[in-house]
Design a protein around this motif. Structure first.
Motif, short mmCIF file in Angstrom:
data_model
loop_
_atom_site.label_atom_id
_atom_site.label_comp_id
_atom_site.label_asym_id
_atom_site.label_seq_id
_atom_site.Cartn_x
_atom_site.Cartn_y
_atom_site.Cartn_z
N ASN A 59 0.33 -8.89 -2.83
CA ASN A 59 -0.54 -7.74 -2.58
C ASN A 59 -1.85 -8.32 -2.06
O ASN A 59 -2.68 -8.79 -2.84
N SER A 95 1.60 -4.65 5.26
CA SER A 95 1.53 -3.21 5.48
C SER A 95 0.22 -2.84 6.19
O SER A 95 -0.80 -3.50 6.01
N THR A 97 -1.28 -0.11 5.52
CA THR A 97 -2.06 0.67 4.57
C THR A 97 -2.30 -0.14 3.30
O THR A 97 -1.53 -1.03 2.95
N SER A 99 -4.08 0.28 -0.89
CA SER A 99 -4.47 1.26 -1.91
C SER A 99 -4.94 0.53 -3.16
O SER A 99 -4.72 -0.66 -3.33
N VAL A 103 0.51 0.02 -4.59
CA VAL A 103 1.73 0.82 -4.68
C VAL A 103 2.87 -0.01 -5.27
O VAL A 103 3.69 0.49 -6.02
N ASP A 127 5.56 4.38 0.25
CA ASP A 127 4.12 4.37 0.46
C ASP A 127 3.68 5.70 1.06
O ASP A 127 3.91 5.98 2.23
N THR A 129 0.49 6.79 1.27
CA THR A 129 -0.95 6.77 1.54
C THR A 129 -1.31 7.67 2.72
O THR A 129 -2.25 8.47 2.63
#
Length: 156
Positions: A59, A95, A97, A99, A103, A127, A129
């Motif tokens: 991540n 990705s 996106t 968050s 996620v 996802d 978002t």
């Protein structure tokens, strides 16, 4: 001597209505942006038709900075990095996106869909978002336009 008292309306109705029309246009722009985001996500879903199992290997931290009232504000979010194999070739794709909270958890496996013509082009059903951002834009634009239109009907 005749004195004539003239009371001025604190709000000049024609000018206020012009500003309200500008407000409605801005609200409609919000709605249009929300719809465009949904269309982009839907097109991504149509392009990416080949299911693959991906491993979340990281991540990746995304730090955003903004200035407000002379202060710098930092926010941190997390973009998953997907690792998968397609036609014998391994891919690692971050990705688009991010968050907070993330996620996905590192080490988690999830089903994603890839574009068979461009395996680096992915669609991640889990996802949401973009859907959330779209809903916020559409809601703000719609509620704003309704409030302004209602206020316009109350003006003389």
């Amino acid at each position: 001597m005749n004195l004539r008292i003239v009371r001025k309306n604190p709000v000049n109705a024609p000018n206020a209505k012009n500003f309200m029309w500008i407000g409605i246009i801005l609200c409609l722009i919000f709605v249009i942006v929300g719809i465009i985001l949904l269309v982009v996500r839907n097109n991504e879903k149509k392009r990416c038709t080949e299911p693959v199992t991906a491993l979340i290997i990281e991540n990746q931290t995304v730090v955003s900075t903004s200035r407000s009232h002379g202060r710098v504000h930092k926010s941190t979010s997390y973009a998953p990095v997907f690792q998968y194999t397609y036609n014998g070739q391994e891919y690692k794709i971050k990705s688009n996106t991010s968050s907070n909270p993330p996620v996905f958890t590192e080490g988690e496996k999830t089903e994603i869909f890839i574009n068979p013509l461009d395996p680096a082009d992915i669609y991640v059903p889990k996802d949401n978002t973009i859907i959330i951002i779209s809903a916020i834009f559409i809601a703000i634009g719609t509620i704003g336009a309704i409030c302004i239109a209602f206020a316009m009907t109350k003006m003389k």
